[in-house]
Design a protein around this motif. Sequence first.
Motif, PDB file in Angstrom:
ATOM      1  N   SER A 127       0.784  -1.277   0.079  1.00 42.76           N
ATOM      2  CA  SER A 127      -0.095   0.043  -0.004  1.00 42.76           C
ATOM      3  C   SER A 127       0.855   1.249  -0.098  1.00 42.76           C
ATOM      4  O   SER A 127       2.035   1.172   0.214  1.00 42.76           O
ATOM      5  CB  SER A 127      -0.892   0.106   1.147  1.00 42.76           C
ATOM      6  OG  SER A 127      -0.335  -0.045   2.382  1.00 42.76           O
ATOM      7  N   GLY A 128       0.433   2.334  -0.415  1.00 40.83           N
ATOM      8  CA  GLY A 128       1.050   3.562  -0.448  1.00 40.83           C
ATOM      9  C   GLY A 128       0.444   4.655  -1.372  1.00 40.83           C
ATOM     10  O   GLY A 128      -0.680   4.327  -1.674  1.00 40.83           O
ATOM     11  N   TYR A 129       1.263   5.589  -1.547  1.00 39.17           N
ATOM     12  CA  TYR A 129       0.571   7.014  -2.222  1.00 39.17           C
ATOM     13  C   TYR A 129       0.218   6.423  -3.636  1.00 39.17           C
ATOM     14  O   TYR A 129      -0.930   6.734  -3.937  1.00 39.17           O
ATOM     15  CB  TYR A 129       1.600   7.873  -2.449  1.00 39.17           C
ATOM     16  CG  TYR A 129       1.372   9.039  -3.447  1.00 39.17           C
ATOM     17  CD1 TYR A 129       0.380  10.073  -2.891  1.00 39.17           C
ATOM     18  CD2 TYR A 129       2.124   8.975  -4.684  1.00 39.17           C
ATOM     19  CE1 TYR A 129       0.122  11.014  -4.040  1.00 39.17           C
ATOM     20  CE2 TYR A 129       1.775   9.911  -5.532  1.00 39.17           C
ATOM     21  CZ  TYR A 129       0.949  10.998  -5.343  1.00 39.17           C
ATOM     22  OH  TYR A 129       0.763  12.102  -6.269  1.00 39.17           O
ATOM     23  N   GLY A 130       0.953   5.852  -4.474  1.00 35.45           N
ATOM     24  CA  GLY A 130       0.751   5.067  -5.785  1.00 35.45           C
ATOM     25  C   GLY A 130      -0.346   4.116  -6.001  1.00 35.45           C
ATOM     26  O   GLY A 130      -1.245   4.436  -6.455  1.00 35.45           O
ATOM     27  N   ALA A 131      -0.348   3.298  -5.054  1.00 34.92           N
ATOM     28  CA  ALA A 131      -1.664   2.223  -5.004  1.00 34.92           C
ATOM     29  C   ALA A 131      -2.722   2.923  -4.697  1.00 34.92           C
ATOM     30  O   ALA A 131      -3.843   2.577  -5.571  1.00 34.92           O
ATOM     31  CB  ALA A 131      -1.164   1.328  -4.106  1.00 34.92           C
ATOM     32  N   THR A 132      -2.893   3.920  -3.862  1.00 37.10           N
ATOM     33  CA  THR A 132      -4.168   4.507  -3.496  1.00 37.10           C
ATOM     34  C   THR A 132      -4.601   5.436  -4.773  1.00 37.10           C
ATOM     35  O   THR A 132      -5.953   5.570  -5.086  1.00 37.10           O
ATOM     36  CB  THR A 132      -3.808   5.511  -2.524  1.00 37.10           C
ATOM     37  OG1 THR A 132      -3.275   4.717  -1.368  1.00 37.10           O
ATOM     38  CG2 THR A 132      -5.184   6.211  -2.011  1.00 37.10           C
ATOM     39  N   ILE A 133      -3.721   6.063  -5.456  1.00 37.99           N
ATOM     40  CA  ILE A 133      -4.053   7.097  -6.593  1.00 37.99           C
ATOM     41  C   ILE A 133      -4.528   5.999  -7.895  1.00 37.99           C
ATOM     42  O   ILE A 133      -5.724   6.202  -8.489  1.00 37.99           O
ATOM     43  CB  ILE A 133      -3.005   7.609  -7.064  1.00 37.99           C
ATOM     44  CG1 ILE A 133      -2.262   8.670  -6.146  1.00 37.99           C
ATOM     45  CG2 ILE A 133      -3.206   8.332  -8.547  1.00 37.99           C
ATOM     46  CD1 ILE A 133      -3.394   9.885  -5.827  1.00 37.99           C
ATOM     47  N   ILE A 134      -4.148   5.013  -8.029  1.00 36.74           N
ATOM     48  CA  ILE A 134      -4.593   4.290  -9.101  1.00 36.74           C
ATOM     49  C   ILE A 134      -5.692   3.393  -8.667  1.00 36.74           C
ATOM     50  O   ILE A 134      -6.844   3.515  -9.775  1.00 36.74           O
ATOM     51  CB  ILE A 134      -3.371   2.883  -9.124  1.00 36.74           C
ATOM     52  CG1 ILE A 134      -1.954   3.434  -9.667  1.00 36.74           C
ATOM     53  CG2 ILE A 134      -4.083   1.868 -10.445  1.00 36.74           C
ATOM     54  CD1 ILE A 134      -0.762   2.465  -9.640  1.00 36.74           C
ATOM     55  N   LYS A 135      -5.832   3.049  -7.414  1.00 40.82           N
ATOM     56  CA  LYS A 135      -7.256   2.514  -7.136  1.00 40.82           C
ATOM     57  C   LYS A 135      -8.420   3.614  -7.054  1.00 40.82           C
ATOM     58  O   LYS A 135      -9.432   3.270  -7.542  1.00 40.82           O
ATOM     59  CB  LYS A 135      -7.139   1.721  -5.581  1.00 40.82           C
ATOM     60  CG  LYS A 135      -8.434   1.050  -5.376  1.00 40.82           C
ATOM     61  CD  LYS A 135      -8.326   0.404  -3.949  1.00 40.82           C
ATOM     62  CE  LYS A 135      -9.543  -0.189  -3.466  1.00 40.82           C
ATOM     63  NZ  LYS A 135     -10.874   0.443  -3.441  1.00 40.82           N
ATOM     64  N   SER A 136      -8.138   4.694  -6.761  1.00 38.36           N
ATOM     65  CA  SER A 136      -9.083   5.953  -6.769  1.00 38.36           C
ATOM     66  C   SER A 136      -9.573   5.972  -8.203  1.00 38.36           C
ATOM     67  O   SER A 136     -10.761   6.168  -8.608  1.00 38.36           O
ATOM     68  CB  SER A 136      -8.373   7.003  -6.173  1.00 38.36           C
ATOM     69  OG  SER A 136      -8.184   6.784  -4.944  1.00 38.36           O
TER      70      SER A 136
END
Length: 389
Positions: A127-136
């Motif tokens: 998890s992290g910044y990049g994963a959160t942006i992609i999922k959003s």
Amino acid sequence: MFKTIFFYRSKALLRSKETMFWSLLFPMLLGTLFYFTFTNILEGEGFETVPVGLVDTGQYENEEAFLGALESVSGMDDERTDEGSGDILFNVTKAENEEEAEKLLSEGKISGYILLGEDIGLVVNKSGYGATIIKSFLDYFKQKMSTVENLMEATAGKITPDQLEEALQTREYVKEIKVSEESPNIVVNYFYTLLAMSCMFASMAGVAEITGIQANQSPLAARLNIVPAPKLKVFLGSAAALAVIQTAIIALVFLFLALVLRVDFGKDYLLTMLTNIAGVITGISFGTAVGAVLRAGENLKTGICSALVMLGCYLAGMMDVQMKYRVQANMPVIAKINPVNRLTDAYYSLYYYDTNGRYWQNMAALGIMTLIFLTVTFLVIRRQQYESI
């Protein structure tokens, strides 16, 4: 008598190594430390393009719509580039198969990869910044597609492209009203608090001034008390010399911060200098009040005064800028009666706001505080009597 006291007290202050260090050199050294610590802190908050992989199996029903949406927010190159432009959301690397995407993910070259199979899948290894942006982004796309499908079903496919575009349009219901042309900058608060602390450091010299006319504190004070001159006149001459010297010192600190360290104090330097003068006078009057009220030796009075000033600096956000806002939210009375916070807020008002309403509120509060401190000082020293000198 006033001129004589003013002249010789000024010479004594200029020769005082302790005064020069704590009022002039220490703020400059601390300001330099702040500069190297915080100067690039905001630059590091810029948005970074997220590297993402894409595996397209050709089985996704709405593949064309998804690729169009992804292309609108990314740079879709056949070969991955290591540096994003900073103006796009994703830097997309197309992988021929899932094994290639897994390799890129394990090597840390992408934050995750999108798998277009029967549905849209997302694979990340942490998890992290990049994963959160992609999922959003994927959740937003799926929501929009679900809306389209529901509209098509409800209208039996008779909805027009214009109606569909209108239904999918994102609307803003919150309007931003700017109170200033300047951008908020929490970093400058550290420097403003530092300058406010420098002004309030005059309080320690104020303690020395009031102790200097208390006959039970030193032989020099005892001799001054037998001089055929009103004690108040002696005090005012000495305090005036202190105010002039401290104001000159604070001016040098201010110019160092503004011209050498390039700290933004707004455009009105005259009002900034007025704030410096008000801060020095408030600091001196605070020190004289502490020195007059406390029945102790000069060292203890100075220590208590210094501790109170540093507590005010902490509550104003000098060590933790969030403390300033926590105090304002949970203990607003403390924020209002803290002279360091008032000075800091006055500096920030000149920097951030286009009008000076809030600035003058802070200046009025400092004036009231100064008046209270001086009243306490005069009432106490006026009543002090000594049986023998």
